[in-house]
Design a protein around this motif. Sequence first.
Motif, short mmCIF file in Angstrom:
data_model
loop_
_atom_site.label_atom_id
_atom_site.label_comp_id
_atom_site.label_asym_id
_atom_site.label_seq_id
_atom_site.Cartn_x
_atom_site.Cartn_y
_atom_site.Cartn_z
N HIS A 139 4.67 1.28 0.34
CA HIS A 139 4.47 0.01 0.31
C HIS A 139 5.60 -0.95 0.02
O HIS A 139 6.56 -0.42 -0.84
CB HIS A 139 3.46 -0.41 -0.96
N ASN A 150 13.11 -6.22 7.39
CA ASN A 150 12.33 -7.40 6.85
C ASN A 150 13.05 -8.30 6.11
O ASN A 150 13.12 -8.92 4.96
CB ASN A 150 11.90 -6.57 5.46
N VAL A 182 2.43 -4.19 4.55
CA VAL A 182 1.56 -4.48 3.46
C VAL A 182 0.45 -3.95 3.40
O VAL A 182 -0.39 -3.44 2.39
CB VAL A 182 1.57 -6.18 3.18
N ALA A 209 6.59 -3.40 -1.47
CA ALA A 209 7.07 -3.71 -2.94
C ALA A 209 7.88 -2.75 -3.69
O ALA A 209 8.35 -2.96 -4.30
CB ALA A 209 5.54 -3.67 -3.75
N ASP A 248 3.67 -12.66 -3.13
CA ASP A 248 2.44 -12.21 -2.04
C ASP A 248 3.29 -11.82 -0.73
O ASP A 248 3.84 -12.76 -0.01
CB ASP A 248 1.76 -13.50 -1.64
N LEU A 249 3.58 -10.47 -0.79
CA LEU A 249 4.58 -10.05 0.33
C LEU A 249 4.11 -10.29 1.82
O LEU A 249 4.90 -10.43 2.63
CB LEU A 249 4.78 -8.73 0.02
N GLN A 250 2.91 -10.18 2.15
CA GLN A 250 2.41 -10.46 3.21
C GLN A 250 2.72 -11.95 3.63
O GLN A 250 3.15 -12.06 4.81
CB GLN A 250 0.75 -10.22 3.49
#
Length: 476
Positions: free
Chosen positions: A61, A114, A50, A63, A41-43
């Motif tokens: 994205h 990030n 995201v 990902a 769940d990257l968010q």
Amino acid sequence: MAHHILGQSRTQTTLFPEVLEDFITEDNPVRVIDIFVEGLDLQTLGFEGVIAKGKGRPGYHPAILLKLYIYGYLNRIQSSRRLEKESHRNVEVMWLLGRLKPDFKTIADFRKNNGKGIKGVCRRFVEMCRQMNMFADSVFAIDGSKFKAVNNKSKNYTPSKVKFHIDRVEKSIEKYLSQMDTKDKDEKAADTKVSASKLAWLEARLVELKTLEKEVNEHPDKQVSQTDPDARLMHTHHMERRVCYNVQSAVDTKHHLIVEHDVTMTVDRGQLTSMAAQVQKALGKKNITIIADKGYFSRNDIKATQDLGMTANVPQSDTSGAAKKGVFNKSLFKYDKNKDMYICPAGEELPHRRNVTEDGVEQKVYVNHVACSGCTIRAKCTTSVKEPRKMKRWVHEEMIDAMQIRLGDNPDLPVLRKQTLEHPFGTIKMWMGATHFLMKRKKNVSIEMSLHVLAYNLKRMMTIMGTAGLMEAMIA
């Protein structure tokens, strides 16, 4: 007629286009990366972008870029420019990214922006390993290793180094002034112009060094690194002095997985409690065993770790300096626990007299003025003419005594610690090659290290469980 195996013609066309899936075997590690990232769940982990923006040019994205970086660090490709090239020519990367080709600036910015998310992914993989019951033994070795920073040693300044350069420039200025004063009147003007130019440069350099000297002396650590301000000049394993970061890690002794890591700018002493507490938090359990070398020995740290519910095993280093002074070492004074006193080499009793606090550590003082004044071997016990020999004992010294007994009963612990920590540090440094961190400042270097640790743990789990086995465990 004999012939060699022939390749396909470069101009030959095919009736049906080739599919990328056909080039990636079922046990290819890129499939592990794909499954792992797709399950995150990257968010929630804190990644930017995201949710796509409703206007402007669409972005990648996160990902996609995370997969690219994990692949890069697994395959010793950490540079954003090299990763861009791989997206154009590497079939595995084409499969992983769906033939997307982000430029190097986009790739570099993703890593820089990030940090929170990347560190979260690293922790998430450790949590996944915990769920797979990889840390059942709960024995962890803690140590630090110096990793070279971008900053060159010549761009790092200490008070002594600045003073050396100032003295050298001042001597050069004196030399040039003397030469200019003694020049013959008929000397060519060009020579005088060159000397004047050199003198002007030296005077400007002297101003720079004077400013730098003030900056160095006002710095809390008494040193300034000009390229990477957070990097520090440290002694490495071979006693060389390099501008480095001290990377702390806690490694599982059974599978050699890195449970926790941290990038620091200080020596090992004082890091034990912080690292051990992070391990407890990562595993969600208090009852763990910690092994570290004597560089971590600190009475306050030993007490703090045991107060937190863990068992620490850190050998005590002898820093008394008694041997150099030619007097009896503290180890020759035997402590009587029942009577709370020391027995000196002459057989005299040293009772507890008072308590003192030194460097934040409360200690009990043991001394016998009468016995010491008339002792026949006093010269072997103390170099002081007036003061008797005093013994000091930490008020919680029983913790240290118990720890030393454990270490004596388990002589293999130092060997276990060394074998455990050399594996991950050696592997990561081999992957990095004869180079340094690519980024500057502690914040960014920490992001780099998280990617190295994530790649190492991922590779280690593939070795332990096999590629297919790890994919099955991730999907389950």
